[in-house]
Design a protein around this motif. Structure first.
Motif, PDB file in Angstrom:
ATOM      1  N   ARG A  48       0.844  -1.205   0.000  1.00 37.61           N
ATOM      2  CA  ARG A  48       0.000   0.000   0.000  1.00 37.61           C
ATOM      3  C   ARG A  48       0.875   1.250   0.000  1.00 37.61           C
ATOM      4  O   ARG A  48       0.561   2.247  -0.651  1.00 37.61           O
ATOM      5  N   LYS A  49       1.979   1.185   0.708  1.00 39.12           N
ATOM      6  CA  LYS A  49       2.907   2.329   0.729  1.00 39.12           C
ATOM      7  C   LYS A  49       3.427   2.615  -0.677  1.00 39.12           C
ATOM      8  O   LYS A  49       3.467   3.773  -1.111  1.00 39.12           O
ATOM      9  N   GLU A  50       3.807   1.576  -1.409  1.00 39.40           N
ATOM     10  CA  GLU A  50       4.290   1.761  -2.784  1.00 39.40           C
ATOM     11  C   GLU A  50       3.175   2.316  -3.678  1.00 39.40           C
ATOM     12  O   GLU A  50       3.417   3.194  -4.510  1.00 39.40           O
ATOM     13  N   PHE A  51       1.976   1.786  -3.486  1.00 38.52           N
ATOM     14  CA  PHE A  51       0.838   2.289  -4.258  1.00 38.52           C
ATOM     15  C   PHE A  51       0.648   3.781  -3.988  1.00 38.52           C
ATOM     16  O   PHE A  51       0.547   4.582  -4.918  1.00 38.52           O
ATOM     17  N   ASP A  52       0.609   4.151  -2.712  1.00 39.49           N
ATOM     18  CA  ASP A  52       0.396   5.555  -2.347  1.00 39.49           C
ATOM     19  C   ASP A  52       1.525   6.450  -2.867  1.00 39.49           C
ATOM     20  O   ASP A  52       1.274   7.574  -3.312  1.00 39.49           O
TER      21      ASP A  52
END
Length: 149
Positions: free
Chosen positions: A64-68
């Motif tokens: 999710r961090k990479e997505f964000d």
């Protein structure tokens, strides 16, 4: 399972480009302000579920961090996609029927000049005008630093 794939915008990019492109193309500014986070959360949750259904771990593909973090790359592409497609996707039904019901009008619209159709729709259809102008406003907001997602 059967999945239809539209290759007209195929490219190597993070999923956030597709998510934000869809959000910008199919919604107005007020809706995005109210629901963008909810839509993105829904997408990522379903992305994870899909990966897990195939016996894999979502974080092995995209945390999710990479997505964000990819959103900063996605926004200019999504805004560009919206600006390119909005005047087509929101074209009033009467205009679409007229254009795509006649091959010569279709060729004129798709290959030569669509300005008279777009200008007429902008003048005559409030919803069309609002959505197209929202898109342009979002572009201005992006370049002035006022667009935050």
């Amino acid at each position: 399972d059967c999945v239809l794939v539209d290759y007209q915008l195929v490219g190597y990019c993070p999923p956030s480009v597709d998510v934000y492109s869809m959000i910008f193309i199919v919604s107005d500014k007020l809706f995005r302000k109210r629901h963008a986070k909810e839509l993105v959360d829904f997408y990522y949750e379903n992305f994870c579920n899909c990966i897990e259904q195939h016996g894999e771990t979502p974080d092995d593909f995209l945390t999710r961090k990479e997505f964000d973090e990819s959103v900063s790359e996605a926004l200019p592409v999504a805004l560009t996609n919206s600006a390119i497609f909005q005047h087509h996707t929101m074209l009033p039904e009467n205009e679409r029927n007229k254009i795509f019901g006649d091959i010569s009008l279709t060729k004129q619209y798709m290959e030569k000049d669509r300005s008279s159709v777009v200008l007429r729709a902008l003048e005559e259809n409030e919803t069309y005008r609002k959505r197209v102008l929202d898109t342009l406003s979002d572009c201005v907001d992006y370049f002035t630093g006022a667009l935050v997602y």
